[in-house]
Motif scaffolding. Structure first.
Motif, PDB file in Angstrom:
ATOM      1  N   ALA A  98      -6.897  13.448  -6.710  1.00 26.43           N
ATOM      2  CA  ALA A  98      -8.125  12.734  -6.343  1.00 26.43           C
ATOM      3  C   ALA A  98      -9.047  13.643  -5.542  1.00 26.43           C
ATOM      4  N   GLU A  99     -10.332  13.352  -5.587  1.00 30.36           N
ATOM      5  CA  GLU A  99     -11.275  14.017  -4.691  1.00 30.36           C
ATOM      6  C   GLU A  99     -10.826  13.743  -3.253  1.00 30.36           C
ATOM      7  N   PRO A 100     -10.634  14.787  -2.424  1.00 35.05           N
ATOM      8  CA  PRO A 100     -10.082  14.555  -1.077  1.00 35.05           C
ATOM      9  C   PRO A 100     -10.818  13.496  -0.269  1.00 35.05           C
ATOM     10  N   GLU A 101     -12.148  13.469  -0.345  1.00 34.93           N
ATOM     11  CA  GLU A 101     -12.890  12.475   0.429  1.00 34.93           C
ATOM     12  C   GLU A 101     -12.649  11.070  -0.106  1.00 34.93           C
ATOM     13  N   ASP A 102     -12.573  10.931  -1.455  1.00 31.66           N
ATOM     14  CA  ASP A 102     -12.245   9.628  -2.036  1.00 31.66           C
ATOM     15  C   ASP A 102     -10.871   9.180  -1.584  1.00 31.66           C
ATOM     16  N   PHE A 103      -9.909  10.112  -1.607  1.00 38.39           N
ATOM     17  CA  PHE A 103      -8.537   9.752  -1.237  1.00 38.39           C
ATOM     18  C   PHE A 103      -8.441   9.394   0.246  1.00 38.39           C
ATOM     19  N   ARG A 104      -9.231  10.070   1.075  1.00 38.99           N
ATOM     20  CA  ARG A 104      -9.218   9.749   2.502  1.00 38.99           C
ATOM     21  C   ARG A 104      -9.769   8.346   2.750  1.00 38.99           C
ATOM     22  N   ARG A 105     -10.855   8.032   2.086  1.00 35.81           N
ATOM     23  CA  ARG A 105     -11.492   6.730   2.303  1.00 35.81           C
ATOM     24  C   ARG A 105     -10.816   5.614   1.521  1.00 35.81           C
ATOM     25  N   PHE A 106     -10.223   5.965   0.384  1.00 33.51           N
ATOM     26  CA  PHE A 106      -9.608   4.952  -0.476  1.00 33.51           C
ATOM     27  C   PHE A 106      -8.214   5.415  -0.891  1.00 33.51           C
ATOM     28  N   PRO A 107      -7.262   5.407   0.054  1.00 33.22           N
ATOM     29  CA  PRO A 107      -5.890   5.782  -0.271  1.00 33.22           C
ATOM     30  C   PRO A 107      -5.257   4.737  -1.190  1.00 33.22           C
ATOM     31  N   PHE A 108      -4.045   5.002  -1.596  1.00 30.61           N
ATOM     32  CA  PHE A 108      -3.393   4.086  -2.530  1.00 30.61           C
ATOM     33  C   PHE A 108      -3.310   2.685  -1.914  1.00 30.61           C
ATOM     34  N   PRO A 109      -3.816   1.649  -2.609  1.00 33.57           N
ATOM     35  CA  PRO A 109      -3.924   0.297  -2.026  1.00 33.57           C
ATOM     36  C   PRO A 109      -2.668  -0.537  -2.278  1.00 33.57           C
ATOM     37  N   HIS A 110      -1.622  -0.306  -1.519  1.00 40.45           N
ATOM     38  CA  HIS A 110      -0.351  -1.003  -1.739  1.00 40.45           C
ATOM     39  C   HIS A 110      -0.525  -2.519  -1.762  1.00 40.45           C
ATOM     40  N   ASP A 111      -1.419  -3.060  -0.931  1.00 42.92           N
ATOM     41  CA  ASP A 111      -1.570  -4.505  -0.838  1.00 42.92           C
ATOM     42  C   ASP A 111      -2.265  -5.112  -2.049  1.00 42.92           C
ATOM     43  N   ARG A 112      -2.855  -4.281  -2.890  1.00 47.43           N
ATOM     44  CA  ARG A 112      -3.565  -4.788  -4.073  1.00 47.43           C
ATOM     45  C   ARG A 112      -2.700  -4.750  -5.326  1.00 47.43           C
ATOM     46  N   VAL A 113      -1.545  -4.146  -5.243  1.00 50.25           N
ATOM     47  CA  VAL A 113      -0.723  -3.927  -6.436  1.00 50.25           C
ATOM     48  C   VAL A 113       0.074  -5.179  -6.776  1.00 50.25           C
ATOM     49  N   GLU A 114       0.027  -5.561  -8.052  1.00 54.07           N
ATOM     50  CA  GLU A 114       0.849  -6.654  -8.574  1.00 54.07           C
ATOM     51  C   GLU A 114       1.911  -6.044  -9.482  1.00 54.07           C
ATOM     52  N   ILE A 115       3.162  -6.209  -9.083  1.00 55.36           N
ATOM     53  CA  ILE A 115       4.280  -5.554  -9.763  1.00 55.36           C
ATOM     54  C   ILE A 115       4.731  -6.369 -10.973  1.00 55.36           C
ATOM     55  N   PHE A 116       5.030  -5.675 -12.061  1.00 56.54           N
ATOM     56  CA  PHE A 116       5.667  -6.310 -13.208  1.00 56.54           C
ATOM     57  C   PHE A 116       6.796  -5.413 -13.700  1.00 56.54           C
ATOM     58  N   GLU A 117       7.672  -5.972 -14.515  1.00 56.15           N
ATOM     59  CA  GLU A 117       8.760  -5.225 -15.129  1.00 56.15           C
ATOM     60  C   GLU A 117       8.405  -4.912 -16.575  1.00 56.15           C
ATOM     61  N   PRO A 118       8.791  -3.726 -17.086  1.00 52.08           N
ATOM     62  CA  PRO A 118       8.582  -3.466 -18.508  1.00 52.08           C
ATOM     63  C   PRO A 118       9.205  -4.584 -19.340  1.00 52.08           C
ATOM     64  N   GLY A 119       8.451  -5.098 -20.291  1.00 50.79           N
ATOM     65  CA  GLY A 119       8.900  -6.233 -21.093  1.00 50.79           C
ATOM     66  C   GLY A 119       8.251  -7.536 -20.687  1.00 50.79           C
ATOM     67  N   ASP A 120       7.629  -7.573 -19.493  1.00 47.91           N
ATOM     68  CA  ASP A 120       6.935  -8.779 -19.049  1.00 47.91           C
ATOM     69  C   ASP A 120       5.662  -9.002 -19.864  1.00 47.91           C
ATOM     70  N   THR A 121       5.246 -10.266 -19.946  1.00 44.02           N
ATOM     71  CA  THR A 121       3.958 -10.630 -20.519  1.00 44.02           C
ATOM     72  C   THR A 121       3.055 -11.128 -19.395  1.00 44.02           C
ATOM     73  N   LEU A 122       1.862 -10.565 -19.305  1.00 44.36           N
ATOM     74  CA  LEU A 122       0.943 -10.824 -18.207  1.00 44.36           C
ATOM     75  C   LEU A 122      -0.300 -11.543 -18.729  1.00 44.36           C
ATOM     76  N   LYS A 123      -1.079 -12.119 -17.812  1.00 45.07           N
ATOM     77  CA  LYS A 123      -2.316 -12.807 -18.185  1.00 45.07           C
ATOM     78  C   LYS A 123      -3.476 -12.317 -17.334  1.00 45.07           C
TER      79      LYS A 123
END
Length: 388
Positions: A98-123
């Motif tokens: 990532a662009e260092p400044e982008d990564f500094r201001r917008f690091p990986f958003p753990h709280d926004r991630v919705e986890i699924f398992e391979p094989g799941d069907t999502l909507k």
């Protein structure tokens, strides 16, 4: 349904596409293009991102997730769907690409991630998103998006004939967007693994094998003919990958566990070992291999590159100078694998991603419904009515 081809079409890198269905719009992958600069480094996502309802990420390699901080910097606020393994690996990918400044201001958003398992069907809205194991990396998936009238299947990166990972069958669809990374290359993974094993055996004094942390590293460990070393920083991730038995072929997990347990841990402070040394990443752009490639070159330590080499990358420059060898370890489909994927999907209309234009032309003689003129930046319609 309509598809916006945002990256990876007529080119290798920045893989991304949007699926549009009336008021519903989802994004599949958001990668960067190694070796590019400016706008071409990112997906061709012009204008506002406010109409994107959800992002689905297939796996954590840079050409599929490396533009996530960039997307967040442009105002994307929706959910991010990925597997546990992709979530765990993506922050390191962003830190490297990532662009260092982008990564500094917008690091990986753990709280926004919705986890699924391979094989799941999502909507998402009126869209149904089916998933399956990709055979490319632990936690990697393909996506099949359905609006009730038509279905588009996006393979992301897949390996139908891996000796390590399981790939689930992509379902019948009206449009198949498949991994064309190798064009019409007919050489099997078995033959390439044997070639790599023979090359390593010819260098008993030791050699360097740059490799992505996930995916190809396990393929190489399975192929190596004898003792080997790994950069110590890789061990935890490799152990976790080997422990994900549902992603691996029967019996492979125990074989790899035994092999990894006997591997020598190597650190940057150590002398170059009299063993094959695995170090990430595969191009020399980031991670330990970015330091090891110049060190190996200076010491005359043999180097074998085994994957994609973007123009101008450290690995590419070393290879072009005749100071490194290259043997492809297939971590994408060869010709027979892609023909089989297409046939099992019902021989639909097809697009190839992650592939140069001349290689697409070679593929069309084997996959007649392949649309070779589609390029990043275009919008196309998904045909209706033929899926089963």
């Amino acid at each position: 349904m309509m598809l916006d081809l945002l990256g990876g079409f007529g080119e290798k890198g920045r893989t991304s596409l949007a699926v549009n269905n009336g008021d519903d719009r989802i994004l599949l992958d958001v990668g960067i293009k190694v070796g590019a600069s400016g706008a071409e480094y990112y997906p061709a996502l012009n204008g506002s991102v406010g109409d994107i309802d959800a992002l689905f990420v297939s796996h954590a390699h840079e050409d599929h997730v490396g533009a996530l901080s960039w997307l967040l910097s442009r105002g994307y606020t929706g959910p991010i769907f990925m597997t546990t393994e992709t979530r765990d690996e993506a922050p390191a990918t962003l830190a490297a690409y990532a662009e260092p400044e982008d990564f500094r201001r917008f690091p990986f958003p753990h709280d926004r991630v919705e986890i699924f398992e391979p094989g799941d069907t999502l909507k998402s809205g009126n869209l149904t998103v089916r998933t399956g194991r990709s055979g490319h990396v632990v936690g990697g998936v393909w996506f099949a998006v359905d609006n009730g009238k038509s279905r588009v299947a996006y393979s992301a990166d897949v390996v139908p004939d891996s000796h390590v990972f399981v790939m689930d069958t992509i379902p019948h669809c009206d449009l198949l967007v498949f991994d064309a990374s190798y064009g019409a290359d007919p050489v099997s993974g078995t033959a390439r693994a044997r070639e790599i094993s023979e090359w390593v055996a010819r260098h008993p004094q030791g050699c360097l094998l740059p490799t992505p942390l996930s995916g190809r590293s396990l393929e190489l460990i399975a192929a190596l003919p004898g003792p080997f070393a790994i950069h110590a920083g890789m061990r935890f991730s490799l152990e976790a990958q080997i422990g994900a038995t549902a992603a691996l072929l029967p019996g492979v997990s125990e074989l790899l566990r035994v092999r990894l347990a006997s591997a020598v841990d190597w650190t940057d402070a150590d002398p170059l070992p009299p063993l094959p040394l695995l170090a990430d990443d595969g191009m020399g752009e980031a991670g330990p291999s970015s330091r090891l490639l110049p060190r190996a070159d200076q010491a005359g330590f043999p180097v074998l590159l085994t994957g994609h080499l973007p123009a101008g990358s450290p690995g590419d420059l070393l290879y072009r100078a005749g100071r490194a060898d290259w043997v492809r370890m297939p971590t994408h489909p060869t010709l027979s694998g892609n023909v089989d994927i297409w046939e099992k999907a019902g021989r639909p209309e097809a697009l190839g991603h992650s592939c140069a234009t001349d290689l697409l032309a070679d593929l069309k003689s084997h996959i007649p419904s392949l649309r070779t003129q589609c390029r990043t930046g275009q919008r196309i319609m998904v045909p209706q009515g033929s899926k089963q």
